[in-house]
Motif scaffolding. Structure first.
Motif, PDB file in Angstrom:
ATOM      1  N   HIS A   1      32.145  50.467  59.446  1.00  0.00           N
ATOM      2  CA  HIS A   1      32.791  49.169  59.678  1.00  0.00           C
ATOM      3  C   HIS A   1      34.234  49.330  60.148  1.00  0.00           C
ATOM      4  N   SER A   2      34.905  50.380  59.702  1.00  0.00           N
ATOM      5  CA  SER A   2      36.284  50.620  60.143  1.00  0.00           C
ATOM      6  C   SER A   2      36.328  50.900  61.639  1.00  0.00           C
ATOM      7  N   LYS A   3      35.341  51.631  62.150  1.00  0.00           N
ATOM      8  CA  LYS A   3      35.269  51.898  63.582  1.00  0.00           C
ATOM      9  C   LYS A   3      35.047  50.606  64.360  1.00  0.00           C
ATOM     10  N   HIS A   4      34.219  49.745  63.803  1.00  0.00           N
ATOM     11  CA  HIS A   4      33.977  48.456  64.455  1.00  0.00           C
ATOM     12  C   HIS A   4      35.255  47.628  64.531  1.00  0.00           C
ATOM     13  N   HIS A   5      35.997  47.564  63.438  1.00  0.00           N
ATOM     14  CA  HIS A   5      37.226  46.776  63.437  1.00  0.00           C
ATOM     15  C   HIS A   5      38.273  47.358  64.390  1.00  0.00           C
ATOM     16  N   ALA A   6      38.335  48.658  64.480  1.00  0.00           N
ATOM     17  CA  ALA A   6      39.326  49.295  65.353  1.00  0.00           C
ATOM     18  C   ALA A   6      39.024  49.056  66.821  1.00  0.00           C
ATOM     19  N   ALA A   7      37.729  48.974  67.164  1.00  0.00           N
ATOM     20  CA  ALA A   7      37.373  48.842  68.581  1.00  0.00           C
ATOM     21  C   ALA A   7      36.092  48.037  68.736  1.00  0.00           C
ATOM     22  N   PRO A   8      36.126  46.739  68.441  1.00  0.00           N
ATOM     23  CA  PRO A   8      34.906  45.925  68.552  1.00  0.00           C
ATOM     24  C   PRO A   8      34.385  45.885  69.986  1.00  0.00           C
ATOM     25  N   ASN A   9      33.058  46.007  70.120  1.00  0.00           N
ATOM     26  CA  ASN A   9      32.389  45.928  71.424  1.00  0.00           C
ATOM     27  C   ASN A   9      32.897  46.964  72.425  1.00  0.00           C
ATOM     28  N   HIS A  10      33.429  48.067  71.943  1.00  0.00           N
ATOM     29  CA  HIS A  10      33.957  49.124  72.819  1.00  0.00           C
ATOM     30  C   HIS A  10      32.919  50.245  72.899  1.00  0.00           C
ATOM     31  N   ILE A  11      32.397  50.484  74.067  1.00  0.00           N
ATOM     32  CA  ILE A  11      31.362  51.491  74.255  1.00  0.00           C
ATOM     33  C   ILE A  11      31.874  52.863  73.830  1.00  0.00           C
ATOM     34  N   GLY A  12      31.093  53.528  73.005  1.00  0.00           N
ATOM     35  CA  GLY A  12      31.452  54.856  72.541  1.00  0.00           C
ATOM     36  C   GLY A  12      32.326  54.866  71.303  1.00  0.00           C
ATOM     37  N   LYS A  13      32.847  53.705  70.911  1.00  0.00           N
ATOM     38  CA  LYS A  13      33.714  53.634  69.739  1.00  0.00           C
ATOM     39  C   LYS A  13      33.156  52.723  68.648  1.00  0.00           C
ATOM     40  N   ASP A  14      32.546  51.628  69.043  1.00  0.00           N
ATOM     41  CA  ASP A  14      31.971  50.691  68.076  1.00  0.00           C
ATOM     42  C   ASP A  14      30.505  51.045  67.874  1.00  0.00           C
ATOM     43  N   SER A  15      30.193  51.627  66.715  1.00  0.00           N
ATOM     44  CA  SER A  15      28.805  52.045  66.454  1.00  0.00           C
ATOM     45  C   SER A  15      27.866  50.856  66.304  1.00  0.00           C
ATOM     46  N   ASP A  16      28.409  49.664  66.089  1.00  0.00           N
ATOM     47  CA  ASP A  16      27.559  48.481  65.960  1.00  0.00           C
ATOM     48  C   ASP A  16      26.854  48.132  67.266  1.00  0.00           C
ATOM     49  N   ILE A  17      27.357  48.621  68.409  1.00  0.00           N
ATOM     50  CA  ILE A  17      26.702  48.332  69.683  1.00  0.00           C
ATOM     51  C   ILE A  17      26.065  49.584  70.286  1.00  0.00           C
ATOM     52  N   SER A  18      25.943  50.642  69.486  1.00  0.00           N
ATOM     53  CA  SER A  18      25.277  51.844  69.986  1.00  0.00           C
ATOM     54  C   SER A  18      23.819  51.518  70.303  1.00  0.00           C
ATOM     55  N   PRO A  19      23.281  52.034  71.401  1.00  0.00           N
ATOM     56  CA  PRO A  19      21.882  51.752  71.759  1.00  0.00           C
ATOM     57  C   PRO A  19      20.928  52.190  70.655  1.00  0.00           C
ATOM     58  N   SER A  20      19.986  51.326  70.316  1.00  0.00           N
ATOM     59  CA  SER A  20      18.984  51.639  69.304  1.00  0.00           C
ATOM     60  C   SER A  20      17.709  50.912  69.706  1.00  0.00           C
TER      61      SER A  20
END
Length: 358
Positions: free
Chosen positions: A125-144
């Protein structure tokens, strides 16, 4: 919102100006005292949720072998999700002044009651907050299973192509297994990652939660009814939690890996708020004020509605778009956006979005 990739919103703005914008907003917020703790609110909120949790278990044991237990399971799902929301507040240091006290509260509520590893979730979640919707940085939008931006290598089989092109329609039904996914990811992380904080304590707490709770259900209820009880609780918890989080960012612009955007614009332009005031805030655990939460992650939840007009005026003065919509429109936007992402993968070599990512 299109599937286009966001560009730097202020390429001609001097760097010192964009850097100072957030500092100026932060000073204003501090002058209003909106970062101060709200212990009374959280004590009341926590007490009500604990009473609700106790009441569902009393109802469970009193009801016994009866299919009305599925109603108890639904109520338990709502209470557990609300407790997870509260653990989210604690993990963001919103409740107590002491970091240790917040961490302990988040651990008890999130891991011990919610069944999600605090250290694993914090890292993610910390990675998401630091870079929301940022490819390669926000794991919440990593392809799955779902793609949040056009895939460079789209599926080839007819069934996979069909599902990919219509992913927006089955995204929300897929959320019924999201709670199971969070449980599984927590277990995998604690078993394989030795760098996680409090790994032994979390493993013990999570084991007690993930083994003790189902065991109690199967001891009290017949096998079929127990399985149905757990299925209803997990499905509603996953759908509830996933729907609340999904409404905040999916369908907002996606940032290319090499893009640079100042903190203020990154958080405002890539988040959306949900209208509905206090009712939405209660239902979504404060996530309806997503823009303000991203700008001030440690701001207590009850202060978010008070800072919202300040942020809106600040953004309007600087011509920074500020998005707010109803929850139903947000869900429709999420589904439509995901379908457009899937359709964009039909011919990636002709897709301008994919071309811009290469």
């Amino acid at each position: 919102m299109s599937t286009s990739v966001i560009a730097d919103p202020s390429p001609t703005r001097p760097r010192d100006r964009t850097t100072s914008d957030y500092a100026q907003l932060l000073r204003t917020v501090q002058e209003h005292g909106l970062l101060g703790r709200r212990l009374r609110y959280y004590w009341i909120k926590g007490s009500v949720l604990l009473l609700g949790l106790a009441a569902t278990w009393v109802g469970f044991f009193l009801l016994g072998h009866h299919w009305a237990q599925l109603g108890v399971a639904a109520g338990l799902a709502v209470v557990l999700t609300q407790i997870v929301f509260l653990s989210h507040d604690a993990a963001h240091q919103q409740i107590f002044r002491s970091r240790n006290a917040n961490d302990l509260a988040a651990l008890v509520m999130g891991t011990g009651i919610g069944g999600v590893s605090l250290s694993w979730w914090n890292n993610k979640h910390s990675k998401h907050h630091a870079a929301p919707n940022h490819i390669g940085k926000d794991s919440d939008i990593s392809p799955s299973v779902v793609h949040f931006y056009p895939a460079e290598t789209p599926p080839r089989s007819r069934l996979a192509v069909f599902l990919h092109e219509h992913q927006g329609w089955w995204f929300f039904p897929l959320l019924v297994v999201e709670m199971l996914n969070l449980h599984a990811q927590s277990v995998i992380a604690l078993l394989t990652r030795r760098d996680l904080r409090r790994r032994k304590a979390e493993t013990a707490l999570l084991s007690a939660r993930l083994v003790g709770y189902p065991a109690a259900v199967f001891v009290v209820l017949p096998v079929g009814m127990a399985a149905a009880f757990l299925g209803v609780q997990l499905a509603i918890s996953g759908l509830y939690l996933g729907s609340a989080f999904a409404a905040s960012h999916i369908g907002m612009p996606v940032v290319p890996a090499d893009s640079r955007i100042d903190f203020l614009r990154r958080q405002v332009l890539l988040s959306r708020n949900i209208s509905g005031g206090g009712v939405a805030s209660l239902a979504m655990g404060g996530l309806n004020y997503q823009i303000e939460h991203h700008l001030f992650p440690n701001m207590p939840r009850p202060n978010l509605h008070r800072v919202r007009p300040i942020v809106q005026r600040f953004c309007a003065a600087r011509e920074i778009p500020y998005q707010k919509m109803t929850i139903t429109r947000a869900w429709a936007t999420v589904a439509g956006y995901l379908n457009r992402v899937g359709l964009a993968g039909r011919d990636p070599f002709q897709c301008p979005v994919v071309a811009s990512l290469r």
